[in-house]
Every structure is written in C-alpha cells, then in structure tokens.
Design an enzyme around this catalytic site. Structure first.
Site, short mmCIF file in Angstrom:
data_model
loop_
_atom_site.label_atom_id
_atom_site.label_comp_id
_atom_site.label_asym_id
_atom_site.label_seq_id
_atom_site.Cartn_x
_atom_site.Cartn_y
_atom_site.Cartn_z
N ASP B 205 38.36 -16.40 61.16
CA ASP B 205 37.50 -15.49 61.92
C ASP B 205 36.49 -14.86 60.97
O ASP B 205 36.78 -14.64 59.80
CB ASP B 205 38.36 -14.40 62.56
CG ASP B 205 37.62 -13.65 63.66
OD1 ASP B 205 37.60 -14.16 64.80
OD2 ASP B 205 37.07 -12.57 63.39
N GLY B 206 35.32 -14.56 61.49
CA GLY B 206 34.29 -13.94 60.65
C GLY B 206 34.64 -12.55 60.18
O GLY B 206 34.10 -12.07 59.19
N HIS B 267 30.24 -7.76 53.42
CA HIS B 267 30.48 -6.70 54.40
C HIS B 267 31.73 -5.90 54.00
O HIS B 267 32.82 -6.44 53.86
CB HIS B 267 30.68 -7.35 55.77
CG HIS B 267 30.75 -6.39 56.90
ND1 HIS B 267 31.93 -5.89 57.38
CD2 HIS B 267 29.78 -5.81 57.65
CE1 HIS B 267 31.69 -5.06 58.39
NE2 HIS B 267 30.39 -5.00 58.57
N GLU B 319 25.69 -4.07 55.88
CA GLU B 319 26.79 -3.09 55.74
C GLU B 319 27.68 -3.48 54.57
O GLU B 319 28.92 -3.48 54.67
CB GLU B 319 27.61 -3.04 57.04
CG GLU B 319 26.77 -2.79 58.29
CD GLU B 319 27.59 -2.58 59.55
OE1 GLU B 319 28.50 -3.38 59.79
OE2 GLU B 319 27.33 -1.60 60.27
N CYS B 337 34.54 3.38 58.80
CA CYS B 337 35.59 2.36 58.93
C CYS B 337 36.00 1.79 57.58
O CYS B 337 37.16 1.40 57.40
CB CYS B 337 35.11 1.21 59.82
SG CYS B 337 35.07 1.62 61.57
N CYS B 413 32.75 1.09 66.54
CA CYS B 413 33.97 0.80 65.78
C CYS B 413 34.56 2.05 65.15
O CYS B 413 35.79 2.20 65.06
CB CYS B 413 33.70 -0.25 64.70
SG CYS B 413 32.26 0.11 63.67
#
Lengths: 666, 666
Positions: B205-206, B267, B319, B337, B413
């Site tokens: 998954d990314g 990221h 980010e 986050c 988020c």
C-alpha cells in the site's frame, strides 16, 4: 515607434537586425531609451560564448524537442491538419512562442536560412491554428471548443499564451521583418480587445504576461487600444476575479490592486511578469503613481524576498515568494523564469528612471540567477535554482536539482525562456538619452547612438579592466559608465586622465569626444564576504563570497573527501584567487581556509545546551544519544581544510554533487 | 494475549476498561511490558484537563463533523442504504476508524451510554458497508467496484483504511468488550491475507499503517497469519512495487528495503507509521536484525530530521522529511499526525529495549509536537506545526497556520488521530517487567502492576516535584523512575532517604516496599537555552528556550508593539519565571532580555559586507538602496525590549499572531 500597419512589410523579408525586445514610444515617459535595433552588438567574451552555444545548439534542437513533447501536434490538431488528443500542460503554445521569439532574435544576431525556414514553417502552423474570429489557444480549441473559451481564466492560461505570442510576433518583425506572426497577433489582440475591457467583460488571466505583450504590440503597431487593454488588465487585478477558483488570490498576484501593493507575493513568475507589464503601462501612460507603486514593490522584493543570487521565489509549494526574509538556501525555488522576469522588470524600471540600482540588479540576475539555469553546453537546464544541495539528496520530482540538469521538462517554460533571453542579451547592455550613451553592463562589442559610437574590450567578469574606444563622434556628448555598488577602489581614466568613479553611481564623462579616445575603467574585483540580515534564518551565522558580479559557491567536485555540507569558513584567513582557464570554460576560483568536523556524533540529539552569555553549544543533555551514540563524547575539534569556491552559475556541470553558497562561519 | 476467538464476547458487553493500544504477546521479545488494561489511570493535572475536553467536546462533536463531511454517507452508499457520489479524499473511512478508536478509549476512560450508542451505531454501519467477501473500502466500492479493488495501491489507501480499522476494532474489544467491529476486521484481514503475501499477490500500500494494525489484530485474536502478513508487508517495501506510479518511491517509504534503510525519508507520516509497524513485527518475531534497523532509523531521525519540538517533516511539498539538518522553522511541516506516529514508534521501541531515550522522546513529542496540534478548548486543530509564523503572513491554503486553528480539514487525518491519542494517553505512562514498575512520564494517577501499586501526585510540568506513594506492595520490587536528560540537579528520596538520580537514566529503587512509603522526586526545571547543530541553517545563530519538558516560544500577544520577527535575545541576562494561573489554562511564562531594531532600512539590499575576521555586517555596498532607502545610513543600534515566552504548545489560542521558537542571539 513604427507606425506602419501590421500587414505591410516594414523591411525586406528576412533582413536581420539585432532587435530590441522593449521599445518605448516617443511619447513614453522614460529617463533612458534603448539603442536602435542593431546598435548594440556583443561580439566576444563571456556572454558571446553562451550566446553562440545557445544559438548553435539549444535554439535549433528545440524544434525537435517541441515536436516530441507534442507542442506542434497541438497546433496541427487545432488547425484540423491531424487528429488526436491535446498533449502536455494547458500552456503548451507559450513554449512555441518563446522559442519563436528566440529564433527571431537569434536570426537577427547570426542570420541563417535554416532559422528563417523554421520560423516561417512554425509561424504558418500557428496562423493555420488560429480560429476564423482570431481566437487562438490550441489546447483550449481541442479540449473546450468555442464554448470553453475564457471560462476558466485563472487556470486556462489563454491570455498568458497570447502575451507570449505578442512578444514573439514583435520580435519577429523587428529582428527578421517577417510580418506573418504579427498578423496573427493583431487578430488575436483584436479578439481579446473585443471581449475584455471597460464596458465589456471584466476578468483577468491567472498568469500575467499579456500586459507586457499588449504594450509591446501597441508600440509596434501604433494601436492605442492594445495599450488601453493592457492598462485595464493591470488595474483589474486585486478586484476578486480569481477568488474562489482553486487557490488563494495571493497565488495569482490578485490579492490587492497593483497600485496598492507594497510587495510581491504568491507565484513568483506571475508576480514579476505583472510588475514588468505594469511598468510598461506606467511608462507609456506617463503614470507616475503606478511607477511609484512598482518601484516600491521591486524595492520590497530586493530587500526581503531575493536570494543573494538574485533568485526569486522561496517556496517549492506554489512556486511562490515566501514571507519577508524567508529565503532558505536548500529549498529556495528561484525558478529560472523568475530570474528572467526579474531582468525584464528591472530593465523597464531602468529605462523609466535611469537609476543604477536597476542595472546592478540586472547584472546580479543575469550572472547569478538566470545563467545558473542552463549548462555550459547550453542545452541542459535547471528549473529550480537552490543555493544548496546536500550530499546524497534524493530527487523527489522531475524538476528536482538532485537529478542534475535536464534536457527538457514536462512543464517546459524555462528552456525557451532562457533561449530568447540569450538571443536578445545585446539589448540589455546600453541605453541612450539626449546627448549621451550609457553603458550598464560590460562585454566586448560595439554600441552606437545618435551622437557617436564606442567599441568595448574586456575579459569581464574575470578581469575588472574595461577598455572603451570611441569609434565615432559627432561633437560633445556624455558617456555614462555604471560603477557597480561593490567596486570599492575603481579607477577610471580618459586618455590617461583620471576621472571620479563612485560605486553605485554612473560615472559621467562629458566631452568633445574624438575618434580614438580611450576610456579605461578598472573595477575592483577583490573577493568580498557578505553576511545576511539576521532575519534571514537560513543565512544567519554564515557568509557568502562574491568576486566582481559573481556569487561563488562550494561544490563537492573541488573538495574530494570533504563533506562540504559540514564545512565552515575561517574568516581570519585571506581569500586568494586562481585563474583556471582549464576549468568550466575558464573561470577564476577562490580559495579560503575552512574546517570540517573530525567526526560527528551522528546519532545524538542535535540541540545542545549553551551557557548564559555564550552562544557556543557546550554539551548535549546527558544521556540523549540514540543507537550507537556516545553521549559522553564532546564534539571533536574541527580539522582545517582548504576550501575552493567556483562561480555559482557554473555548478552542476561536472555531474551531480553537493553545493552550497552560504558557508557557516567557523 | 487473549486467545479467544474473535466472535465470542470476551467481557460482558459494554464493560469499560482503560485499554492499552499496544499489547505484545507473551512470547514477544520486549524489555518492558505495558500495564494491564485499567492499571494505568491519569486522574488529574495537566493531561487530565486535556483529556476531559477531548472527551467532553471533541470526540462527541466529531460525529456531526463526520456526517457533515460525508464520511458516513460514503459508508451508507457502499452499504446500499442510500444513493450518491463518493465524497472527500479516498481515505475517508480512516477518519471514521480513528474516531471509533477514540470513542472506545474514551468510553474506557469515562464510561457513558451515549458513547456506546455512537460506537454501536457506526460500527453497525461499517459492518453493513463491508462486502460479502470481506472487502471493505467505501470510496473504492462506490468508485471502482469489484474490478477496481487494489488496482491503484500507491494511492488508493485501501490497506491504510484497513489498518486503522484493525486498530479501532482491537481498541473496541479491549476498552468496551464489544466485538462487532472485530468481526468486521477479521473478515477484512482474511480477505487481505487471501489476496496478498508469499505465493500470492506481491504489492504494498502507498501509505503504511496496516502493519501496526495487523500485528495488533494478531495479538488480540491469536491469529498468526496476520502477523505473518504484516511481516510480509514490511519486507515487501523497497522492492519497486510503487515505482513509476506517480511519485518517486522515496515518498512512499519504498526506496530501500526496511532492513537496509539507515534513515527516514519521504512522506513523514508514512515513514513513522512504517517504523512503528516494523518495530511491532520485530518484537513479535524476536527479530534483532530488524529491531536494530528501526533503532538506527529512529536515531537518524532524532539526530538530523527532528525539530527541537520533536516535530517531524521539514517540507510542505509532499509533507516530507527533508535532507539531514533541513529543518526550517518557518516552513517546517511537522504534521500533527507525524508527532502521533512518533509517539507510537517510540513507545514500541521503549517496550522493545527499555532505553530511556525513547521515553524522553515520547515526552518531547507529546508536549511539543502533538499538543500544539490542538487548541486548549480541544476542538480546533493545526495540521501543520511550524516553529515560526511571521507577522502578516498570508494563508495560502486550507491547512496554513496563518489561518489560525481550524475546526476540521478537507483532509481530516489529524483531528481524530489527536482524539484517539488523548483518550489512550494513560497507556503511555508506565510499564512493568518482572519484579518492577517503571514510571516514564509524570502525571497524577494510579499505576498497578503484579507486585504492587503506586499513586502519583504532581503539578508537572509546572512543578518538578513528583510525590509517589506506595498503595499496594507484595514483597520486594523495583521502582524505576525516568530522570529526564535535561534535569541537571535532581533530588530523589525514599521516605526522606536520598537516592542517586542521574539524568538520562532510570533511577532504580529496589526494596521491600510497604504501603505508605513515600518517594519524592524533584526534577530541575531551571530554564535552559539550546543552540542547534551548525548544519541546521534555520537555527544557526539562534537559541531556543526550554523549561522542564516544554519548549517555549515568543508570541506576539505578549509583546505588544514589538515585531517579534525582528527580536534578538540577550543571553547575558537571566531568564526569570512567572506563574500565570490566569493565562492559557495556567502556565509558567519565562522572561528574557531582548532587543529589536529601532528602525529598518527596509528597502536596502539585505546582504551586507563583512570584514575579514569579523562576521558582523559592517555596511551595505555603496548605493544599493531602492526606492526610499538611504544607503548611507548605518543600521541603528537595536533597542532593549523585554521578551516574554510561553509554552509553544499554547500558541495560537489568543487569535492569530506571530510566533517564533528560535530567537536570534543578540
């Protein structure tokens, strides 16, 4: 100004001239005027080599690159000559127009039939793509049809493309006397004028440049409506037309009216193009209020939003100016196009005011913000021009400098912009005003004005010696020589007789010049060290080194075995100079004493306790070491290391490596 | 570990417990273990107030905000309960899951029927949206149908949503004993396990988080396949699965295999979630090699890619973590986050190793990187947490701090992530190991382990005094107290008898504790001044001030009439402390001597010539002044000004204003 109609040939087709990109009308309010077409000619030295490579390789090879990227295909599809989908960004046409402008200027510089063939072939294609009513924007024509025209102006770039078309068309007439593109431009300008303006539709394009283009088209054609429309577009900004359309109005230079703006903000290229266009309008309308506003904006830009290189644009996100003093070396954007826009703006302010700061700014932009954007070979580009690249930095997108220079970009605004600037560079060196010639930049060549002519010989920027010989003189006149602000000990003499030459001024020599008179200028190229305003975080506690007009940088190639990211400079030592004809097309390197840490506590917390009254870090908090760290170990004394600096513009011509302009002080 | 099957209720439905978000199995290789559910209870003081506001307002109000943003509508559409288009970002479900996790923890903390009703209503909706075969991702189900599943893994966030679902499901069982969400989670995990893994489809998954989720699901259900799948996903990174899919692999934490990575990059939230998940895998599999790798990555992060606040992520664009030492205060991203991910990662490393640096890091993250992300009221958020905001900065997008704190975001988020962290905070304070209790963080409350229990009283972080009373004791055991690395002069005593307490260690008291024994810890909160490694450009020549665990900042509200952007600090003066129970929910302010320029040459070139051997700027190049500038004028001497600093976490609670953590040294 020529007042001929746009359809009649002005010169015999194909007659080449080194043309001026900016020619104020006779009634324009300017302190200075550009020389006539062909009257400024660079014929050797530093810039000529760059121009030759630009002409011989970049301009000619771009034809294939534009074909490969799909720019021409878009025009062919719009013209109904082939089927297909629109390719590339929405502003693809503008790349063609900037390139056509470069082709025209290059033909004027070094005439050649192949250039004229390219020009005519592509101009014909542009003309075929134009709609019957004069509208032209190939991507919009393919994607949006007639209904889609001007429906998304913040993003569609329709007027942006038009502005570049106007500039190219004017260049084509002036440099080659071909009028075919001017015919297209006039039809499109009339279409814009029929659509927008007072009493018609009120709106602005998301990306300024049409203002400069319309003013220049007005100058070339004598059509006042185009100037009025440019003025309208300048005044229409800051009225909310782009509000709520995908980005904050700041991005579009649309937050405040141009007359009220006190600085530049948002997307850097947009902002400087608007500044240049507004200056054009101010000049042509004799609008002192508007000129004062743009002078203030330029001053704010240079005093708080320009890198020491003259690079403009602090942020990757939105390619934008940051807040005042937000000028990070490592993440500075400093788009090559923004430097070009800076030259264009400063040139118009120089014409308007005659103030030497604008010529100083042009010199800084050209050597340290524009030139770094292209390789010494002339065919590889940087889109982004940071002042530091760290060792081992990973590229994270197409335009990242960590990739090294690239042959083209998906968003290819910079390469043809660089081409047209090289090809028209002669025009930015000198001006005239009644009874005199002003030399703003120093390069070998010839400069003619009504009252006389000179020939300049110099090895500038490597040497500060500039020899000027009078080759024609019709009585008494004044020769103004810009004495750069950085030249502390300047010597100037006419036929051996000393003349005052204060830095940051024009030294004026007024006399009954005779052919053969020799003016000798010796600028002081002693290396200089600069510190930044303390509010520029990234440069605090560091210095940058300049020699003459050049900003220097450390590059890893010159310091094998040394991590230049970690180096500090010892200001107590002297900075020496070395001529290196063998290196990077011939440069002067600078050498300074430096230090690098012997070893790093790489796994320690990097914030160290300082004692009251002493800003030197004394120790890590006890125990704050991670895996493998020895928190008890004090940082070792740094080891001396010689530092070699090269001109910043020349970096990244020996493969990828690390680089930095600002060097922390030991 | 519970080994019950996932469908059987473990406790009577609705039985509340302060639950642990991370519960390694009995065979896991850890130095420390979390306390049992309910055994760690914060019951007053600094954090309790924040938890109360989070529970009373944020968690409950989020239900309406999720409805308004369309998160629930997406589930209803996927469930066939209503018609419509997918709304919001592709990972909308994850906001719901993080909120459900917060609801469960909050119910365990302060049981209330309305929370249980919300939990059951939304859990039921989630269950209805799940496809018959176990697949679940509402936006994908709406947009892509069955054929679209897992076809764009770098961007689709399908496993990212699944990972958050797993965490929420486990929290729900542990905190409320409801198993309905766990049933959904098990079916989805089985679907993933049937699709991906050795011998099946190879892909990642990314956006990591499924790794943490699967390990925790394995711990809760006893299903080894989930752990194996998590391990597979960890090992599958750096193998090229995201290559060529829209961004460089760096962005996806996918450039190098996890075992070979020596730092964090790309990221930031992705990177720290992956680090935490890989640590979970290493713990459960006793994989010392993998643990060593993630310890090295965490060390590299803390030593070269963390702001002094503990904020993680240097760049707005992508980010992302920047290059080493690229830590700009003004443009630091430091996503809320990412701080939460930092806590999660450090907590797992603390359990694995028992090293005090990880508890120090958790304290820094919590007070200075996580807490700044939410207002004192608990219902307004920062997505981005820079260390400086200049006067008059213009917001240029939704998440810009120049807007001030916001009630929700398009990409939401952070808010529910903050909610679940507050609601589970009790779990991060203490651990146990055979024969002992370890107190890592200081807050009023009770802490039980097999051999005894203590009650803690403290006004930390305002006071350094921590009183600990033994409330249960079953023979001899050890009490370990973390002595923060910054506490120079610590006093520690048991029943008045002094004990050694070195900074950066655990002070261990081993004895036959009796009920009523009193341990008194006095940490040294004397304000401290820090300088940054010289390679951190933005902090060079500046200092930051801390008191106890808190990083302090200048905020414009405390310096009326002073442009704090321009202020410098005079380190020769003392830093004084003032108790301000009236201000910002009660804080201690710090006062220092500073200076501000009397006037600025705002239109001068900001780079000034320095003399060899003297880094202080001496003058502007002659003549480099723009409109209105007087280039002859030397900068005026700065004027003294008192500086008041407030805890960084508390900024932007009095309206928008300027703020800075790093203050240039006079």
């Amino acid at each position: 100004m020529t007042t001929s109609s746009s359809s009649a040939p002005i010169l015999a087709p194909g007659e080449p001239r080194r043309a001026q990109p900016v020619v104020p009308t006779g009634t324009a309010r300017t302190a200075l005027r550009p020389l006539d077409a062909g009257a400024a000619r660079i014929d050797g030295g530093f810039w000529a080599l760059r121009q030759e490579r630009n002409g011989a390789a970049a301009v000619r090879e771009a034809y294939d690159l534009l074909e490969k990227a799909g720019n021409f295909a878009n025009l062919r599809i719009a013209a109904g000559l082939e089927e297909g989908q629109a390719r590339g960004p929405i502003f693809m046409d503008s790349d063609i127009y900037k390139w056509l402008e470069a082709v025209a200027f290059e033909y004027g510089r070094v005439p050649a039939d192949d250039l004229l063939r390219l020009q005519r072939e592509v101009t014909d294609l542009v003309a075929r793509a134009q709609a019957d009513d004069g509208y032209l924007d190939s991507v919009q024509q393919i994607l949006g049809g007639v209904e889609g025209r001007y429906t998304d102006l913040p993003w569609s770039h329709e007027m942006y493309c038009a502005g570049h078309l106007f500039q190219a068309a004017v260049a084509q007439v002036r440099a080659t006397s071909d009028t075919a593109l001017l015919d297209v431009a006039v039809r499109l300008a009339d279409h814009l004028d029929a659509t927008f303006g007072p009493g018609k539709r009120q709106d602005v394009d998301g990306h300024p440049v049409v203002e400069m283009g319309l003013v220049e088209l007005a100058r070339e054609t004598g059509e006042r409506r185009y100037l009025d429309l440019a003025a309208h577009f300048v005044e229409a900004r800051g009225r909310g037309y782009t509000a709520g359309l995908g980005k904050e109005s700041t991005y579009f230079s649309d937050r405040v009216p141009v007359r009220e703006a006190v600085t530049v903000e948002g997307h850097a290229v947009r902002a400087v193009y608007l500044g240049a266009g507004a200056t054009d309008v101010a000049i042509e309308r004799g609008d002192a209020d508007l000129l004062g506003a743009v002078e203030g904006q330029f001053a704010a830009m240079m005093s708080s939003k320009a890198f020491i290189t003259g690079g403009l644009g602090a942020r990757w996100d939105f390619e934008a100016f940051g807040d005042p003093y937000e000028l990070p070396g490592d993440r500075g954007y400093a788009e090559s196009c923004a430097a070009i826009g800076g030259v264009q703006w400063a040139w118009r302010l120089l014409l308007a005011t005659g103030k030497p700061v604008y010529a100083d700014a042009i010199e800084r932009f050209l050597f340290n913000a524009f030139l770094p954007g292209v390789s010494l070979r002339g065919t590889e580009y940087f889109y982004v021009n940071p002042l530091q690249l760290r060792e081992g930095a990973h590229a994270d997108e197409n335009r990242s400098p960590a990739h090294g220079r690239r042959g083209w970009f998906d968003c290819a605004c910079c390469p043809p912009n660089i081409m047209r600037t090289f090809a028209s560079l002669d025009a930015y060196l000198a001006t005239t005003r009644e009874g005199g010639l002003q030399l703003h930049q120093f390069a070998p060549g010839t400069f003619d004005f009504a009252g006389g002519a000179v020939r300049v010989e110099t090895d500038y920027p490597w040497s500060g010696s500039v020899g000027i010989e009078v080759t024609r003189s019709e009585g008494a006149w004044s020769l103004d020589l810009r004495i750069p602000a950085w030249s502390d000990e300047t010597r100037l003499a006419v036929n051996g007789e000393a003349v005052d030459a204060a830095p940051g001024t024009y030294a004026r020599i007024t006399r009954d010049f005779r052919v053969g008179d020799i003016i000798r200028l010796d600028l002081d190229l002693t290396p200089r060290v600069y510190a930044a305003d303390a509010r520029i975080d990234a440069s605090r506690g560091a210095v940058a080194v300049e020699r003459g007009p050049l900003v220097y940088a450390l590059e890893s190639h010159d310091s094998p075995g040394v991590t230049i990211d970690d180096a500090t400079i010892d200001l107590a030592g002297a900075i020496t100079e070395t001529e290196r004809p063998d290196l990077l097309d011939g440069i002067v390197t600078l050498e300074a004493a430096g230090r690098v840490p012997s070893a790093h506590a790489e796994t320690a917390w990097p914030y160290r306790r300082v004692r009251a009254g002493d800003a030197a870090a004394v120790r890590t908090d006890e125990g704050v070491g991670y895996a493998g760290a020895d928190p008890e170990r004090a940082p070792e004394a740094p080891a001396p290391v010689p530092l070699t600096l090269v001109p910043y513009y020349a970096w990244a011509n020996r493969g990828a490596g690390s680089m930095r302009v600002w060097i922390p002080v030991d």
